[in-house]
Design a protein around this motif. Structure first.
Motif, PDB file in Angstrom:
ATOM      1  N   LYS A  25      -5.165  -2.365   1.001  1.00  0.00           N
ATOM      2  CA  LYS A  25      -3.990  -2.758   0.194  1.00  0.00           C
ATOM      3  C   LYS A  25      -3.921  -1.908  -1.074  1.00  0.00           C
ATOM      4  CE  LYS A  25      -1.534  -6.523   1.439  1.00  0.00           C
ATOM      5  NZ  LYS A  25      -1.467  -5.841   2.699  1.00  0.00           N
ATOM      6  N   HIS A  26      -5.103  -1.771  -1.692  1.00  0.00           N
ATOM      7  CA  HIS A  26      -5.179  -1.002  -2.934  1.00  0.00           C
ATOM      8  C   HIS A  26      -4.738   0.450  -2.690  1.00  0.00           C
ATOM      9  CE1 HIS A  26      -6.801   0.738  -6.620  1.00  0.00           C
ATOM     10  NE2 HIS A  26      -7.509   1.575  -5.877  1.00  0.00           N
ATOM     11  N   LEU A  27      -5.273   1.047  -1.616  1.00  0.00           N
ATOM     12  CA  LEU A  27      -4.942   2.446  -1.341  1.00  0.00           C
ATOM     13  C   LEU A  27      -3.457   2.616  -1.038  1.00  0.00           C
ATOM     14  CD1 LEU A  27      -8.015   3.658   0.742  1.00  0.00           C
ATOM     15  CD2 LEU A  27      -7.445   4.218  -1.617  1.00  0.00           C
ATOM     16  N   GLU A  28      -2.901   1.626  -0.363  1.00  0.00           N
ATOM     17  CA  GLU A  28      -1.472   1.681  -0.054  1.00  0.00           C
ATOM     18  C   GLU A  28      -0.667   1.723  -1.363  1.00  0.00           C
ATOM     19  OE1 GLU A  28      -0.267  -1.448   2.539  1.00  0.00           O
ATOM     20  OE2 GLU A  28       1.695  -0.570   2.891  1.00  0.00           O
ATOM     21  N   GLN A  29      -1.130   0.923  -2.288  1.00  0.00           N
ATOM     22  CA  GLN A  29      -0.477   0.865  -3.597  1.00  0.00           C
ATOM     23  C   GLN A  29      -0.670   2.180  -4.348  1.00  0.00           C
ATOM     24  OE1 GLN A  29       1.348  -1.619  -3.948  1.00  0.00           O
ATOM     25  NE2 GLN A  29       2.124  -0.904  -5.924  1.00  0.00           N
ATOM     26  N   LYS A  39       4.021  14.396  -3.513  1.00  0.00           N
ATOM     27  CA  LYS A  39       5.474  14.345  -3.411  1.00  0.00           C
ATOM     28  C   LYS A  39       5.879  13.628  -2.130  1.00  0.00           C
ATOM     29  CE  LYS A  39       7.191  18.449  -2.576  1.00  0.00           C
ATOM     30  NZ  LYS A  39       7.498  19.815  -2.988  1.00  0.00           N
ATOM     31  N   ASP A  40       5.098  13.911  -1.085  1.00  0.00           N
ATOM     32  CA  ASP A  40       5.482  13.425   0.238  1.00  0.00           C
ATOM     33  C   ASP A  40       4.566  12.294   0.683  1.00  0.00           C
ATOM     34  OD1 ASP A  40       3.458  15.215   0.114  1.00  0.00           O
ATOM     35  OD2 ASP A  40       4.056  16.394   1.841  1.00  0.00           O
ATOM     36  N   ALA A  41       4.234  11.414  -0.250  1.00  0.00           N
ATOM     37  CA  ALA A  41       3.356  10.297   0.101  1.00  0.00           C
ATOM     38  C   ALA A  41       3.942   9.542   1.293  1.00  0.00           C
ATOM     39  CB  ALA A  41       3.208   9.369  -1.094  1.00  0.00           C
ATOM     40  N   ASP A  42       3.082   9.271   2.248  1.00  0.00           N
ATOM     41  CA  ASP A  42       3.549   8.684   3.496  1.00  0.00           C
ATOM     42  C   ASP A  42       2.726   7.420   3.759  1.00  0.00           C
ATOM     43  OD1 ASP A  42       4.145   8.039   6.057  1.00  0.00           O
ATOM     44  OD2 ASP A  42       3.489   9.930   6.950  1.00  0.00           O
ATOM     45  N   ASN A  43       3.381   6.280   3.710  1.00  0.00           N
ATOM     46  CA  ASN A  43       2.656   5.015   3.840  1.00  0.00           C
ATOM     47  C   ASN A  43       2.466   4.576   5.283  1.00  0.00           C
ATOM     48  OD1 ASN A  43       1.968   4.405   1.265  1.00  0.00           O
ATOM     49  ND2 ASN A  43       3.916   3.462   0.781  1.00  0.00           N
ATOM     50  N   ARG A  44       2.862   5.428   6.218  1.00  0.00           N
ATOM     51  CA  ARG A  44       2.839   4.992   7.612  1.00  0.00           C
ATOM     52  C   ARG A  44       1.442   4.652   8.106  1.00  0.00           C
ATOM     53  NH1 ARG A  44       6.514   9.305  10.628  1.00  0.00           N
ATOM     54  NH2 ARG A  44       5.507  10.548   9.051  1.00  0.00           N
ATOM     55  N   PHE A  45       0.435   5.318   7.526  1.00  0.00           N
ATOM     56  CA  PHE A  45      -0.936   5.066   7.962  1.00  0.00           C
ATOM     57  C   PHE A  45      -1.262   3.570   7.903  1.00  0.00           C
ATOM     58  CE2 PHE A  45      -5.392   4.341   6.944  1.00  0.00           C
ATOM     59  CZ  PHE A  45      -6.028   5.043   7.963  1.00  0.00           C
ATOM     60  N   PHE A  46      -0.920   2.951   6.774  1.00  0.00           N
ATOM     61  CA  PHE A  46      -1.355   1.577   6.547  1.00  0.00           C
ATOM     62  C   PHE A  46      -0.654   0.571   7.461  1.00  0.00           C
ATOM     63  CE2 PHE A  46      -2.292   4.008   2.781  1.00  0.00           C
ATOM     64  CZ  PHE A  46      -3.642   3.744   2.661  1.00  0.00           C
ATOM     65  N   SER A  47       0.527   0.950   7.948  1.00  0.00           N
ATOM     66  CA  SER A  47       1.189   0.011   8.859  1.00  0.00           C
ATOM     67  C   SER A  47       0.976   0.407  10.321  1.00  0.00           C
ATOM     68  CB  SER A  47       2.677  -0.056   8.528  1.00  0.00           C
ATOM     69  OG  SER A  47       3.200   1.245   8.514  1.00  0.00           O
TER      70      SER A  47
END
Ligand code: ATP
Ligand code: MG
Length: 728
Positions: free
Chosen positions: A535-539, A387-395
């Protein structure tokens, strides 16, 4: 039979839900204020939903006259889903957050007074974003950049003050580690009023403003008071003062308010939640009826008894005694892994074996734990919902640094790439030195150009040549090795240490990012694959939000698991320093909140609950969370006094190999690879009995009673997952 009984009899037949006496009383008590104070899993949300249907079906109330308030969008959606599941034929009522109600009010008001305003949180333009404004203010008052951690802390400080309605003369007395926070807040408030051509409002301001508007604008107040005849609030222990007073004003005339809460599940006091308000409910609503519910319908005997005992270690609470009539379902399991690095693999391996992913959750305290999990789950082909997916790791800049350094191994001619990382490599190339060569276009190595054209210190030359040579050697290296070289020989980890000292970043956090990158790189052969995998994991992470309701494992923080329930729950990272956190150990109230958070997480489980910890992380010795020790003690104490002989009380421990020698983990486990032969009868912890069908390198194919699965031989050995079964 009167109509009311008809309703409940009908629901019994339609939904197989038989409400208990207190739940019935809560549903029937529709007029006037009601506080329903109850334990986890006692049916609070169920009661609220039944009550709404009762109002519509039995009392003939139009759905549009009912308002159900939650305090997060996710909770509003969960409630909407549950309502739809129970009553698909009813028109849904207005389930929404208090923020969206406040926003409506604020918008109506500013339209009326013809004054433009701009929101500076959420999807707001970065130029006018709350974070940008606070960053700028911090820089202009202190002269240095604010760190991300400090910014989070500053925003928490501001939210706390707004939600608690702390007057400005007391702002200085609110504790925070951000230097000059009070002054920055003053400037922030002034900037929002006069810094641009229009009024700027953040999410907290919407609440403050909504309250002010209800206070001073009689027309709008009347309009909103007349809009709803019945108001209900779930999870009210996490309501803040300003939210309470908004609700008070909203129901002032009819007082038809149903408040549902559990003070033991209050986990947002750091953000200004005011569960103590519930103690004063009678003062605010003298005619209020207060009901208590202690029977848990969700969890097994073992879980309810342990959780009930556990929460009693808190002093600041209403004493309740949660119990259940549910049967036993097996003991709480404790797993202590030799090292953190096995955790994600261990979970993927175990959960991968389950028949059904839908009813399983992995819960962790910190969002950062999720990246290692999604990497392993994705590899193992296990679908997951976040629910709380957080993409901050990848950037994150550490991730970008590693990618940039990898880019330098392909070409060292690009000064623009070096510019991103120049100060974080051995040789510590300065900005000025880099400036000297930035515009040279001679198609030569930027390092050679530095040596030839930049004013270098004597020691730098040798180091820069070494960096150049190391990068050259790294060309074509597998990404895991490359990261290790970057961390060590290229001096990145040392540079991070310096940055932490200078800017106050948390070193263990940054190192954790590097370790996670290593986990992701493990088994990949090229750096290109590594970049593609990120990239894949971010997606994948973005898509994880959409898996709700699908056959997917839920990955969630403890905080966001509130209100939810699952057959199987894995609580992970249960070590001292994470839960309780280091700063919580010193402060009694913070410690109690940590206890409540742990309690919320464990009471999500219906039947199977596993608590996972580890002995080491990043080379450091870790201690089991004191809460795990407490639960172990409760369980083993209960073993002695148990009356029900049928209930298995033994604490089962599973370890990983020799490192956990002192733990009596499965002593019968197969320990030697030579034992894996075709036709061998084995027993698996989760799958039960089976027979090895084939052995292909590390892959064992085993036919279990229900299905055939493939397992890694090494993991089975390490984790002691398989036992040899006597043929006799
Ligand atoms: P939490 O504090 O975690 O939010 P809650 O008090 O809101 O929990 P619910 O989620 O409403 O509890 O209910 C927990 C579980 O118990 C649900 O699966 C629900 O269907 C079931 N339940 C609730 N009341 C009853 C009942 N009277 N009979 C049988 N099952 C019930
Ligand atoms: Mg609930």
């Amino acid at each position: 039979m009167n109509t009311k009984q008809d309703f409940f009899t009908r629901k019994k037949e339609e939904l197989a839900v038989v409400l208990n006496d207190v739940q019935l009383a809560a549903v029937r008590h529709t007029e006037g204020p009601l506080l329903l104070l109850a334990s986890p899993g006692s049916g609070k949300t169920t009661t609220v939903i039944m009550r709404i249907a009762y109002l519509i079906e039995e009392k003939g109330v139009a759905p549009s006259r009912i308002k159900a308030i939650t305090f997060s969008r996710a909770a509003a959606n969960d409630m909407k889903d549950r309502f739809r599941k129970f009553f698909p034929y009813l028109q849904p009522v207005d389930f929404s957050t208090i923020h969206s109600l406040a926003f409506e009010l604020v918008r109506a008001y500013f339209r009326k007074v013809n004054m433009p305003f701009r929101l500076i949180e959420g999807d707001a333009d970065m130029q006018f974003h709350k974070k940008t404004i606070l960053r700028n203010l911090y820089k202009s008052t202190s002269g240095v950049n604010i760190t991300e951690d400090q910014l989070e802390e500053l925003m928490t400080y501001i939210s706390y003050i707004k939600n608690k309605m702390v007057p400005s003369e007391k702002w200085a007395s609110v504790a925070t580690e951000v230097p000059g926070a009070e002054r920055i807040l003053m400037q922030y408030e002034a900037f929002k009023r006069t810094g641009t051509g229009q009024l700027l409002l953040d999410f907290d301001d919407m609440l403050t403003k909504a309250n002010e508007i209800l206070q001073k604008d009689a027309d709008l107040r009347r309009m909103y008071q007349e809009r709803y005849d019945y108001v209900l609030t779930d999870e009210s222990q996490d309501t803040s003062m300003v939210q309470h007073v908004i609700v008070e004003k909203l129901v002032q005339v009819h007082q038809n308010l149903c408040v549902v809460a559990d003070d033991d599940q209050s986990i947002y006091s750091w953000r200004g939640a005011e569960s103590a308000y519930l103690l004063n409910f009678k003062k605010v609503y003298p005619d209020a009826k207060i009901l208590y519910m202690e029977q848990n319908y969700r969890s097994s005997q073992e879980i309810v008894t342990a959780a009930n005992q556990f929460i009693k270690r808190n002093k600041h609470r209403y004493d309740k005694n949660m119990f259940t009539e549910n049967p036993a379902a097996g003991p709480i399991r404790f797993v202590r892994l030799p090292d953190y690095k096995y955790q994600a693999k261990y979970l993927a391996q175990n959960i991968g074996l389950l028949e059904n992913f839908f009813e399983t959750a992995v819960l962790y305290r910190n969002n950062t734990s999720s990246i290692a999990l999604i990497n392993e789950f994705d590899r193992a082909g296990i679908p997951f919902y976040m629910k709380d997916a957080d993409n901050r790791f990848f950037s994150h800049w550490v991730v970008q640094d590693i990618l940039n350094m990898m880019r330098l191994t392909f070409t060292d001619k690009r000064a623009d790439i070096l510019e991103q990382v120049h100060s974080k490599l051995n040789g510590y190339i300065t900005k000025q030195q880099l400036e000297a060569v930035k515009r040279i276009r001679n198609n030569k190595s930027v390092f050679d150009n530095l040596i030839q054209y930049a004013p270098l210190k004597a020691y730098q030359k040798k180091q820069i040549l070494e960096v150049k040579e190391t990068l050259r050697q790294m060309n074509g290296m597998p990404p895991l090795d490359a990261i290790k070289v970057i961390r060590g020989r290229l001096g990145y980890e040392k540079a991070l240490g310096n940055l932490c000292k200078k800017f106050g970043f948390r070193k263990d956090y940054l190192i954790g990012i590097l370790n996670t990158l290593e986990e992701i790189a493990d088994t990949l052969s090229t750096m290109e694959e590594f970049a593609a995998r990120l990239k894949h994991l971010e997606q994948v992470l973005k898509m994880a939000k959409l898996k709700k309701g699908k056959n997917a494992v839920t990955l969630s923080t403890f905080h966001n698991s509130k209100g939810l329930e699952f057959e199987n729950v894995y609580m992970i990272d249960l070590v001292e320093g994470i839960i309780p956190g280091s700063d919580e150990k010193e402060d009694e109230l913070l410690m109690e909140e940590s206890v409540r958070l742990f309690y919320v997480a464990m009471t999500r489980a219906k039947k199977s609950l596993e608590m996972v910890s580890y002995e080491k992380r990043n080379g450091n010795q870790m201690m089991d969370s004191r809460f795990v020790s407490a639960i172990k003690k409760i369980v083993s104490g209960r073993k002695k006094t148990t009356r029900t002989g049928s209930v298995e009380r033994k604490v089962k421990m599973v370890g990983l190999g020799k490192d956990t020698a002192e733990i009596p983990y499965n002593p019968n486990a197969i320990k030697d690879v030579s034992a894996f032969t075709v036709g061998k009868k084995v027993k698996h912890r989760v799958f039960g009995h089976g027979e090895i069908l084939s052995v292909d390198g590390d892959t064992l194919e085993i036919r279990f009673e229900k299905r055939v699965v493939k397992l890694s031989a090494v993991t089975c050995l390490k984790m002691g997952l398989l036992e040899e079964v006597d043929k006799l």
